[in-house]
Design a protein around this motif. Structure first.
Motif, PDB file in Angstrom:
ATOM      1  N   ALA A 149       0.862  -1.196   0.000  1.00  0.00           N
ATOM      2  CA  ALA A 149       0.000   0.000   0.000  1.00  0.00           C
ATOM      3  C   ALA A 149       0.888   1.232   0.000  1.00  0.00           C
ATOM      4  CB  ALA A 149      -0.924   0.001   1.211  1.00  0.00           C
ATOM      5  N   ASN A 150       1.466   1.525  -1.162  1.00  0.00           N
ATOM      6  CA  ASN A 150       2.413   2.636  -1.231  1.00  0.00           C
ATOM      7  C   ASN A 150       1.720   3.984  -1.087  1.00  0.00           C
ATOM      8  OD1 ASN A 150       5.079   3.371  -1.325  1.00  0.00           O
ATOM      9  ND2 ASN A 150       5.145   3.596  -3.541  1.00  0.00           N
ATOM     10  N   ILE A 151       0.456   4.075  -1.499  1.00  0.00           N
ATOM     11  CA  ILE A 151      -0.355   5.277  -1.262  1.00  0.00           C
ATOM     12  C   ILE A 151      -1.583   4.800  -0.483  1.00  0.00           C
ATOM     13  CG2 ILE A 151      -1.450   7.298  -2.295  1.00  0.00           C
ATOM     14  CD1 ILE A 151       0.133   6.812  -4.815  1.00  0.00           C
ATOM     15  N   PRO A 152      -1.526   4.792   0.842  1.00  0.00           N
ATOM     16  CA  PRO A 152      -2.525   4.066   1.646  1.00  0.00           C
ATOM     17  C   PRO A 152      -3.845   4.829   1.837  1.00  0.00           C
ATOM     18  CG  PRO A 152      -0.891   5.035   3.083  1.00  0.00           C
ATOM     19  CD  PRO A 152      -0.435   5.335   1.678  1.00  0.00           C
ATOM     20  N   ILE A 153      -4.503   5.155   0.734  1.00  0.00           N
ATOM     21  CA  ILE A 153      -5.780   5.867   0.809  1.00  0.00           C
ATOM     22  C   ILE A 153      -6.848   4.988   1.444  1.00  0.00           C
ATOM     23  CG2 ILE A 153      -7.622   6.920  -0.565  1.00  0.00           C
ATOM     24  CD1 ILE A 153      -5.473   7.725  -2.605  1.00  0.00           C
ATOM     25  N   GLN A 154      -6.916   3.710   1.029  1.00  0.00           N
ATOM     26  CA  GLN A 154      -7.947   2.835   1.559  1.00  0.00           C
ATOM     27  C   GLN A 154      -7.769   2.603   3.056  1.00  0.00           C
ATOM     28  OE1 GLN A 154     -10.668   1.823  -0.190  1.00  0.00           O
ATOM     29  NE2 GLN A 154     -11.345   1.207   1.865  1.00  0.00           N
ATOM     30  N   VAL A 155      -6.510   2.567   3.516  1.00  0.00           N
ATOM     31  CA  VAL A 155      -6.265   2.429   4.946  1.00  0.00           C
ATOM     32  C   VAL A 155      -6.891   3.605   5.694  1.00  0.00           C
ATOM     33  CG1 VAL A 155      -4.488   2.402   6.738  1.00  0.00           C
ATOM     34  CG2 VAL A 155      -4.159   1.078   4.635  1.00  0.00           C
ATOM     35  N   ALA A 156      -6.710   4.816   5.148  1.00  0.00           N
ATOM     36  CA  ALA A 156      -7.287   6.001   5.787  1.00  0.00           C
ATOM     37  C   ALA A 156      -8.805   5.912   5.831  1.00  0.00           C
ATOM     38  CB  ALA A 156      -6.836   7.254   5.046  1.00  0.00           C
ATOM     39  N   ARG A 157      -9.431   5.446   4.746  1.00  0.00           N
ATOM     40  CA  ARG A 157     -10.895   5.325   4.726  1.00  0.00           C
ATOM     41  C   ARG A 157     -11.361   4.276   5.731  1.00  0.00           C
ATOM     42  NH1 ARG A 157     -11.895   8.655   0.600  1.00  0.00           N
ATOM     43  NH2 ARG A 157     -10.932   8.358  -1.449  1.00  0.00           N
ATOM     44  N   ASP A 158     -10.619   3.167   5.832  1.00  0.00           N
ATOM     45  CA  ASP A 158     -10.982   2.125   6.784  1.00  0.00           C
ATOM     46  C   ASP A 158     -10.869   2.619   8.228  1.00  0.00           C
ATOM     47  OD1 ASP A 158     -11.406   0.438   4.660  1.00  0.00           O
ATOM     48  OD2 ASP A 158      -9.468  -0.587   4.838  1.00  0.00           O
ATOM     49  N   GLU A 159     -10.023   3.628   8.458  1.00  0.00           N
ATOM     50  CA  GLU A 159      -9.868   4.196   9.790  1.00  0.00           C
ATOM     51  C   GLU A 159     -10.889   5.287  10.080  1.00  0.00           C
ATOM     52  OE1 GLU A 159      -7.738   3.349  12.287  1.00  0.00           O
ATOM     53  OE2 GLU A 159      -7.118   1.612  11.099  1.00  0.00           O
ATOM     54  N   GLY A 160     -11.817   5.507   9.138  1.00  0.00           N
ATOM     55  CA  GLY A 160     -12.903   6.448   9.394  1.00  0.00           C
ATOM     56  C   GLY A 160     -12.800   7.775   8.688  1.00  0.00           C
ATOM     57  N   ALA A 161     -11.799   7.971   7.833  1.00  0.00           N
ATOM     58  CA  ALA A 161     -11.650   9.249   7.151  1.00  0.00           C
ATOM     59  C   ALA A 161     -12.762   9.442   6.122  1.00  0.00           C
ATOM     60  CB  ALA A 161     -10.291   9.323   6.467  1.00  0.00           C
ATOM     61  N   GLU A 162     -13.383  10.619   6.146  1.00  0.00           N
ATOM     62  CA  GLU A 162     -14.401  10.969   5.161  1.00  0.00           C
ATOM     63  C   GLU A 162     -13.785  11.663   3.951  1.00  0.00           C
ATOM     64  OE1 GLU A 162     -18.209  12.011   7.858  1.00  0.00           O
ATOM     65  OE2 GLU A 162     -16.424  13.238   8.257  1.00  0.00           O
ATOM     66  N   ALA A 163     -12.616  12.262   4.148  1.00  0.00           N
ATOM     67  CA  ALA A 163     -11.889  12.924   3.063  1.00  0.00           C
ATOM     68  C   ALA A 163     -10.401  12.722   3.295  1.00  0.00           C
ATOM     69  CB  ALA A 163     -12.228  14.414   3.012  1.00  0.00           C
ATOM     70  N   VAL A 164      -9.627  12.791   2.223  1.00  0.00           N
ATOM     71  CA  VAL A 164      -8.182  12.606   2.339  1.00  0.00           C
ATOM     72  C   VAL A 164      -7.454  13.718   1.596  1.00  0.00           C
ATOM     73  CG1 VAL A 164      -8.266  10.101   2.630  1.00  0.00           C
ATOM     74  CG2 VAL A 164      -8.116  11.058   0.327  1.00  0.00           C
ATOM     75  N   ILE A 165      -6.342  14.118   2.165  1.00  0.00           N
ATOM     76  CA  ILE A 165      -5.364  14.964   1.471  1.00  0.00           C
ATOM     77  C   ILE A 165      -4.168  14.057   1.210  1.00  0.00           C
ATOM     78  CG2 ILE A 165      -3.894  16.998   1.593  1.00  0.00           C
ATOM     79  CD1 ILE A 165      -5.860  18.145   3.651  1.00  0.00           C
ATOM     80  N   VAL A 166      -3.876  13.791  -0.041  1.00  0.00           N
ATOM     81  CA  VAL A 166      -2.825  12.837  -0.411  1.00  0.00           C
ATOM     82  C   VAL A 166      -1.596  13.592  -0.886  1.00  0.00           C
ATOM     83  CG1 VAL A 166      -2.202  10.896  -1.885  1.00  0.00           C
ATOM     84  CG2 VAL A 166      -4.558  11.144  -1.085  1.00  0.00           C
ATOM     85  N   SER A 167      -0.453  13.300  -0.260  1.00  0.00           N
ATOM     86  CA  SER A 167       0.833  13.786  -0.766  1.00  0.00           C
ATOM     87  C   SER A 167       1.520  12.596  -1.425  1.00  0.00           C
ATOM     88  CB  SER A 167       1.689  14.346   0.372  1.00  0.00           C
ATOM     89  OG  SER A 167       2.942  14.780  -0.121  1.00  0.00           O
ATOM     90  N   ASP A 168       1.634  12.647  -2.748  1.00  0.00           N
ATOM     91  CA  ASP A 168       2.119  11.520  -3.545  1.00  0.00           C
ATOM     92  C   ASP A 168       3.555  11.772  -3.977  1.00  0.00           C
ATOM     93  OD1 ASP A 168       2.589   9.457  -5.258  1.00  0.00           O
ATOM     94  OD2 ASP A 168       1.073  10.005  -6.739  1.00  0.00           O
TER      95      ASP A 168
END
Length: 690
Positions: free
Chosen positions: A213-232
């Motif tokens: 999971a090099n860009i762990p967006i799904q991990v953040a959603r699974d932890e309850g995040a409704e929105a994400v700011i991604v630094s790629d």
């Protein structure tokens, strides 16, 4: 009056219809900051954090993979983007991520062996020279100490909740780490295969989170995040490559390991993608770091203002709402250790002094573990507790108990020479290091044995040391014209009882009592005792680069300084070297040969010997083609018996030039020197002399 009436009517209409104003309808969703892996390119995340701070944006959760976990854990611990910017510029990261020659244990001296065997859990293995894991683990421990003490086992207790992402080696599934030792979790997330050993947590061997999971967006959603700011900070490989270059192909294959299908973004999400084309994953040079920081800030300044409804809160290094660091140590547990090792570790970490916690002393000792102590690859603190108390449950990964090394060298004048040595870091099962070595050569043979352990002296950590050397040396002797005559047969036994202290950046200090008994042709059998002080500095790439020693004994006195530094003029390495020696009534074998083991241009090695020496040399080494190097040296020097240190008579100058190369068995040199004595000499050497 008309304008006021319209405003009142509009407000009433909105109140009746329930339609809010745009400013009122902005409810910031639970927002996670997602920081990708990317190796050195992850430094760009810090530029993004500085932009977040400038806008007063504070995420509700931070999720990081690999380098993103390093940066994210520090930010979650309360450090600001500005502080992390300064830290990234100051740390010598480039020195950590590069290959080294195999290293002998410090107790055997600054030796660079041909090969080193390390006894693992089941057998002896060849030493890896990729990176020095103990140093990197110690650096992670030091960097994460504040956050570790704040979290005390729960990453939700940090000023900003944090998650590190690693990969299960057996199943290649993402593993989300939300508790435990913060430094160990981050270390697991950055465990690049083949470069670092896997980290074992809860019975699982964990590797770099970028593998799953090099860009762990799904991990953040699974932890309850409704929105994400991604630094790629990941690498987007070019469409075309040089398919005939093995290095390019290898780099592309490694990049494939860290690529997965990207998770899709939603309406409230934001992607910050710095321009990172041309950057490599392990280039931590100061120039590269400065550019990465600038690229991250530039991309964030352009992108973050588009965030529709950011979570805002002013951020400083330590806010009133942040929890305080604990001040009292309520207990220290070390599963799997005996009383001797427990006492040694308490001394190493400074935890035996009192039950008050001194974070600065603990930080210093954790750094010492990586720089000086060779007994452990890692010591994770495992802090737990609440309120003003913390208890530590140490998790240890010991270094190899036994280490054996072998070195070889050949010189056309000094002949062949070899050494073999063994170190037992837990001698007789105690926290006592025993070492022994045998040196064999045409001119000198020596047997060495020594014992060391850790000891707390006030707030300082020292190593009580006892060593003994038994040696036999045939001292070369020459006529005035340079013709060699019969060698002088000498024998000696040297004992030392004192203390050693390892300082930062390869410095070692020793002081104590020395005893010396010897036999030489002129004076026969002699013995004496006195005080000895010694300061040395060793480099992982060049071995010993400075040695200063003073021995003041009843029969003789001796002081010696030898130093070499490295500079650069473009691609040319410039190496000034200095030798100074002074003595009174020295044993024959303790005299100073002009130029030492490296000799003097145009003269035989050991040709000029006395109880005074002064020499200054300047070497230039430059690449020619492939591994082939050009070598050129200018030198001037003097040796004598009695008189002042810089007498005007007897000075000689010389020049030496030739070719060299770095090979799997060490450096190779073919050189010819010419001196102002109107004589020349050839130097042929294979391996690093010792």
């Amino acid at each position: 009056m008309l304008r006021q009436s319209l405003a009142v009517l509009l407000s009433a209409a909105l109140a009746l219809t329930g339609t809010p104003l745009k400013a009122q309808e902005c409810r910031a969703p639970m927002t996670a900051l997602v920081l990708s892996g990317g190796g050195a390119k992850g430094i760009a995340h810090i530029g993004v954090l500085r932009a977040l701070d400038s806008l007063g944006i504070r995420p509700d959760l931070i999720v990081g993979t690999s380098m993103g976990a390093v940066v994210g854990a520090l930010y979650a611990s309360g450090y600001t983007g500005r502080e992390l910017d300064s830290l990234a510029r100051a740390l010598p990261l480039n020195e950590l991520f590069r290959s080294y020659q195999p290293q002998a244990p410090r107790s055997l001296g600054a030796l660079q062996p041909l090969v080193v065997w390390e006894q693992g859990e089941r057998r002896f293995n060849l030493q890896s020279a990729a990176v020095v894991e103990a140093e990197i683990n110690a650096l992670v421990n030091v960097a994460m100490l504040r956050g570790n003490l704040l979290a005390r086992g729960s990453f939700d207790s940090l000023p900003i909740p944090f998650r590190a992402v690693a990969t299960d080696l057996g199943k290649r599934h993402p593993v989300v780490l939300s508790s435990g030792d913060l430094a160990q979790a981050v270390r697991a997330s950055v465990a690049i295969p083949l470069l670092f050993s896997p980290e074992r947590i809860d019975g699982r061997f964990l590797l770099d989170g970028g593998l799953s999971a090099n860009i762990p967006i799904q991990v953040a959603r699974d932890e309850g995040a409704e929105a994400v700011i991604v630094s790629d900070a990941t690498e987007h490989a070019a469409d075309t490559i040089d398919a005939y270059s093995p290095l390019v192909i290898a780099d592309r294959l490694v990049a494939f390991l860290f690529q997965q299908s990207a998770d899709s973004l939603r309406g409230d999400d934001l992607l910050v993608r710095p321009a990172l084309d041309g950057f490599t994953s392990l280039n931590f040079s100061r120039e590269s770091i400065a550019r990465l920081l600038a690229q991250g800030r530039e991309a964030a300044d352009t992108t973050l203002p588009r965030l529709a409804c950011p979570p805002r809160q002013e951020r400083t290094a330590v806010r009133a709402t942040d929890p305080a660091l604990p001040t009292r140590v309520s207990g220290v547990a070390m599963p799997g250790t005996n009383p001797s090792e427990r006492l040694a570790l308490e001394r190493l970490l400074g935890l035996e002094l009192s039950d008050s916690l001194d974070p600065q002393l603990l930080r210093t000792r954790l750094r010492y573990l990586g720089l000086a102590s060779e007994a452990y690859h890692s010591v994770w603190l495992g802090p737990k507790g609440s309120g003003d108390s913390v208890a530590f449950e140490l998790q240890l990964r010991r270094a190899a108990r036994r280490v054996a090394g072998l070195g070889l060298a050949y010189d056309n004048e000094l002949g062949g020479r070899m050494w073999t040595g063994l170190v037992d870091r837990r001698f007789l099962g105690l926290a006592l290091e025993g070492s022994g070595a045998l040196f064999l050569g045409e001119l000198r043979k020596e047997l060495y044995a020594g014992f060391r352990r850790n000891f707390q002296l006030g707030r300082q950590l020292v190593n009580p040391t006892f060593t003994v050397r038994l040696g036999a040396e045939d001292v070369r002797q020459f006529e005035e014209d340079g013709d060699e005559v019969a060698r002088a047969d000498t024998r000696e036994a040297i004992g030392f009882l004192g203390a050693e202290r390892t300082l930062a950046k390869g410095w070692d200090l020793a002081a104590g009592i020395a005893g010396h008994a010897w036999r030489e042709p002129v004076r026969g059998e002699m013995s004496t005792a006195g005080v000895l002080a010694r300061l040395t500095r060793a480099s992982r790439t060049r071995g010993r680069v400075l040695s200063a020693e003073l021995l003041w004994a009843g029969v003789y006195r001796r002081a010696h300084l030898e130093a070499e530094v490295v500079g650069k003029l473009g691609v040319v390495r410039v190496l000034p070297r200095l030798r100074l020696g002074w003595g009174e009534d020295l044993p024959l074998q303790a005299g100073f040969p002009l130029g030492g083991d490296d000799g003097f241009p145009g003269l035989h090695i050991g040709e000029r010997r006395g109880d005074r020496e002064a020499m200054l040399g300047l070497r230039f080494i430059f690449p020619i083609r492939g591994p082939l190097l050009g070598r050129f040296e200018l030198a001037t020097g003097w040796t004598g018996t009695g008189g002042g240190m810089l007498d005007g008579d007897g000075w000689v100058g010389g020049v030496r030039a030739g070719l060299g190369a770095e090979t799997p068995v060490g450096p190779v040199r073919f050189e010819y020197g010419y001196s102002t004595e109107d004589r020349g000499a050839v130097l042929v050497r294979l391996g690093r002399w010792f």
